[in-house]
Scaffold this motif. Structure first.
Motif, mmCIF file in Angstrom:
data_model
loop_
_atom_site.group_PDB
_atom_site.id
_atom_site.type_symbol
_atom_site.label_atom_id
_atom_site.label_comp_id
_atom_site.label_asym_id
_atom_site.label_seq_id
_atom_site.Cartn_x
_atom_site.Cartn_y
_atom_site.Cartn_z
ATOM 1 N N SER A 1 -20.541 -55.956 52.026
ATOM 2 C CA SER A 1 -21.146 -55.912 50.699
ATOM 3 C C SER A 1 -22.555 -56.487 50.774
ATOM 4 O O SER A 1 -22.837 -57.370 51.584
ATOM 5 N N LYS A 2 -23.421 -55.950 49.956
ATOM 6 C CA LYS A 2 -24.800 -56.424 49.917
ATOM 7 C C LYS A 2 -24.865 -57.831 49.334
ATOM 8 O O LYS A 2 -24.126 -58.154 48.413
ATOM 9 N N THR A 3 -25.770 -58.622 49.858
ATOM 10 C CA THR A 3 -25.991 -59.954 49.311
ATOM 11 C C THR A 3 -26.829 -59.817 48.045
ATOM 12 O O THR A 3 -27.867 -59.159 48.057
ATOM 13 N N SER A 4 -26.385 -60.429 46.967
ATOM 14 C CA SER A 4 -27.131 -60.331 45.716
ATOM 15 C C SER A 4 -28.418 -61.147 45.811
ATOM 16 O O SER A 4 -28.519 -62.084 46.619
ATOM 17 N N GLU B 1 -27.844 -64.834 45.282
ATOM 18 C CA GLU B 1 -27.371 -65.545 46.477
ATOM 19 C C GLU B 1 -28.518 -65.815 47.448
ATOM 20 O O GLU B 1 -28.554 -66.857 48.098
ATOM 21 N N ASN C 1 -33.174 -63.012 37.989
ATOM 22 C CA ASN C 1 -32.106 -63.691 38.723
ATOM 23 C C ASN C 1 -32.185 -65.204 38.591
ATOM 24 O O ASN C 1 -31.152 -65.879 38.620
#
Length: 71
Positions: A6-9, A12, A48
């Protein structure tokens, strides 16, 4: 069979560069670019940062006319 990672947000990624020293969104953006090679848009960084602030993962202080974020 390969497992999809999964891609790192972006939130994060930001947590990795935010520390106890208050810094502006632009300084955090520059640090992300220098340390990890992530080239993110300034508006994405700000959105973010607000996400993290509302979830009480980070804090902010107003310094003159700009906000500075820290843990």
């Amino acid at each position: 069979m390969k497992r999809k990672r999964s891609k790192t947000s972006l939130a994060e990624k930001l947590i990795k560069v935010i520390n106890k020293e208050p810094r502006s969104a632009e300084e955090l953006r520059r640090d992300l670019k220098d340390r990890f090679g992530y080239n993110e848009k300034p508006e994405d960084i700000r959105v973010n940062l607000l996400y993290l602030l509302r979830r009480e993962r980070i804090k902010r202080k107003k310094s003159e006319k700009i906000y500075k974020y820290h843990i």
